[in-house]
Design an enzyme around this catalytic site. Sequence first.
Site, mmCIF file in Angstrom:
data_model
loop_
_atom_site.group_PDB
_atom_site.id
_atom_site.type_symbol
_atom_site.label_atom_id
_atom_site.label_comp_id
_atom_site.label_asym_id
_atom_site.label_seq_id
_atom_site.Cartn_x
_atom_site.Cartn_y
_atom_site.Cartn_z
ATOM 1 N N CYS A 51 105.475 40.452 71.664
ATOM 2 C CA CYS A 51 105.748 41.087 70.368
ATOM 3 C C CYS A 51 104.615 42.065 70.076
ATOM 4 O O CYS A 51 104.070 42.095 68.989
ATOM 5 C CB CYS A 51 105.928 40.055 69.258
ATOM 6 S SG CYS A 51 104.506 38.986 69.025
ATOM 7 N N ARG A 64 100.031 23.011 68.864
ATOM 8 C CA ARG A 64 101.308 23.726 68.712
ATOM 9 C C ARG A 64 102.469 23.014 69.404
ATOM 10 O O ARG A 64 103.626 23.161 69.010
ATOM 11 C CB ARG A 64 101.167 25.152 69.250
ATOM 12 C CG ARG A 64 100.355 26.051 68.330
ATOM 13 C CD ARG A 64 100.076 27.403 68.955
ATOM 14 N NE ARG A 64 101.252 28.175 69.256
ATOM 15 C CZ ARG A 64 101.880 29.000 68.405
ATOM 16 N NH1 ARG A 64 101.425 29.135 67.183
ATOM 17 N NH2 ARG A 64 102.937 29.677 68.768
HETATM 18 N N1 SAM Z 1 108.142 31.484 72.559
HETATM 19 C C1 SAM Z 1 107.632 31.045 71.286
HETATM 20 C C2 SAM Z 1 108.731 31.093 70.258
HETATM 21 O O1 SAM Z 1 109.674 31.862 70.422
HETATM 22 O O2 SAM Z 1 108.680 30.310 69.289
HETATM 23 C C3 SAM Z 1 106.434 31.858 70.862
HETATM 24 C C4 SAM Z 1 105.346 31.859 71.898
HETATM 25 S S1 SAM Z 1 103.877 32.703 71.427
HETATM 26 C C5 SAM Z 1 104.354 34.366 71.539
HETATM 27 C C6 SAM Z 1 102.881 32.497 72.827
HETATM 28 C C7 SAM Z 1 102.419 31.088 73.099
HETATM 29 O O3 SAM Z 1 101.571 31.128 74.254
HETATM 30 C C8 SAM Z 1 101.596 30.455 71.992
HETATM 31 O O4 SAM Z 1 102.219 29.281 71.550
HETATM 32 C C9 SAM Z 1 100.247 30.176 72.622
HETATM 33 O O5 SAM Z 1 99.678 28.939 72.211
HETATM 34 C C10 SAM Z 1 100.553 30.149 74.101
HETATM 35 N N2 SAM Z 1 99.391 30.501 74.957
HETATM 36 C C11 SAM Z 1 98.167 30.918 74.560
HETATM 37 N N3 SAM Z 1 97.370 31.094 75.626
HETATM 38 C C12 SAM Z 1 98.088 30.771 76.713
HETATM 39 C C13 SAM Z 1 97.814 30.735 78.108
HETATM 40 N N4 SAM Z 1 96.640 31.084 78.590
HETATM 41 N N5 SAM Z 1 98.797 30.327 78.925
HETATM 42 C C14 SAM Z 1 100.000 29.976 78.450
HETATM 43 N N6 SAM Z 1 100.323 30.004 77.140
HETATM 44 C C15 SAM Z 1 99.381 30.401 76.293
#
Ligand code: SAM
Length: 488
Positions: free
Chosen positions: A235, A142
């Site tokens: 969200c 990502r």
């Molecule tokens: N802020 C982004 C946007 O507005 O485009 C969306 C972020 S999404 C809600 C949350 C993100 O947290 C994902 O990209 C995911 O890969 C990441 N994530 C997953 N597990 C995580 C962890 N343990 N620590 C930090 N980030 C994590």
Amino acid sequence: MQTDQKLPAVFLEAMERLLGDDYQEFLNSYDQPRRNGLRVNRLRVAPEEFLRTAPFRVEPIPWADNGFYVDYRDMPARHPWYNAGVYYLQEPSAMAPAQILPAEPGDRVLDLCAAPGGKATELGAKLAGEGLLVANEISASRVRALLRNIEQSGIPNALVTNETPAHLAERFPEFFDKVLVDAPCSGEGMFRKDPDVVRAWYPEKVAECAAVQREIILQAADMLRPGGCMVYSTCTFAPEENELVLLHLLKNRPQMELVQIAHTEGRESFSSAFSIEKLRECGYDTGEESFGTDLTRAVRIWPHKVGGEGHFTALLKKRSESSQFVGRKSSAGKGKKAAKGGRETGMTREDLGYLTEFLRRFLPQTQIAADRLENHGGKLYLSPEGLPNVRGLTFLRNGLYLGDLKKNRFEPAQELAMALPSGTQGEERISFTASDERTVQYLRGEPVRISEDRENGWYLVCVDGYPLGWGKLTKGLLKNKLLAGWRN
Ligand code: SAM
């Protein structure tokens, strides 16, 4: 009705308990069409100017001064302004967190969970090139989309990292002025937008996500300087992932306080988060204490109350009087000089000459400090001001990729083109209108014939004055230098 058959029963039961009289209205919203949005890139154009010139119908989103509703049947992702990073397509409610975080030029800002960059690109634009944006994403796949969106938006001062929050917290204690935690969550607020999110949901997911959120919100708070601000957002609707995560933070980091988000400035349709009393009444385990806080200072965005999907946003502040790290110094705070260990920029006087000559043509008003230039095997970067020590961190981009030093010349990078200011004037630019067939040709990667009499050399190719990429003109034929992955 159809909706309640598609949505998980456990989820619906929880929502009915929480929403009471509003539950039916909430359920009805799933049968209403959802609204789509775009967010204007302030680095390219002022929102008022965009509203005046938009090539399709747009309508302002009340809570985002640069957000507009758009009908996707008008295909905004197919318009050349999209290629030029003039706007970012974003779900309307998702615009709220970056609007609410008061990032300003010169700040050090961290977006901890940043991919694909919907909020990081707005925070970067708010910095207007001054200060530092650290955009982090834990997922190695990502983070690539994040980098691309930052490049397309023309943000010159970003450090794009692929790190765990724990490692960043170790490296950056109390380093940032502003922090955004847009946490990974169970995504209940996106059920209407994306049926895949419904399919991926299972009852235990809420507790699993909450465990991660409780950990990363503490790590995020540890990276905030005293007096700094942080936004926590998700969200999803589950209180375990929202209000209860805030309680966990306030219990474990007493220097943090919850700030009231005003229900004004277009946020009149936002709702207050649930109070501790309400959560207890609904059977949630809030513990005995309330840590002197009023959880209703945070906001919930409900799909039955606004033209957008479900979101939760809280604004927090770290009290300025206390540092939690007594006697500990941030290694990051050593700054740029230490980061480079006194190294030279690795450029000869001649190399510097090729670069300066090129930049003088495209950025005549700008002075570039030589100590911000980095040469990595002929690839030149302009590092952001106040860049911390990045050694030992996994990162994809450290500032702006300017281009490559070749034998006796400098070849500009696509990223440099995107970071140049908008404008139709100037001998160094070739600007087509969006409806000009040559714009389509250029975006397809084809050479373009130029009828005006122009000198041979590099040109910044623009659409309506917004940079798209480079072209090299020889005898009236513009050789296409748009990077392969950026073509239509
Ligand atoms: N802020 C982004 C946007 O507005 O485009 C969306 C972020 S999404 C809600 C949350 C993100 O947290 C994902 O990209 C995911 O890969 C990441 N994530 C997953 N597990 C995580 C962890 N343990 N620590 C930090 N980030 C994590």
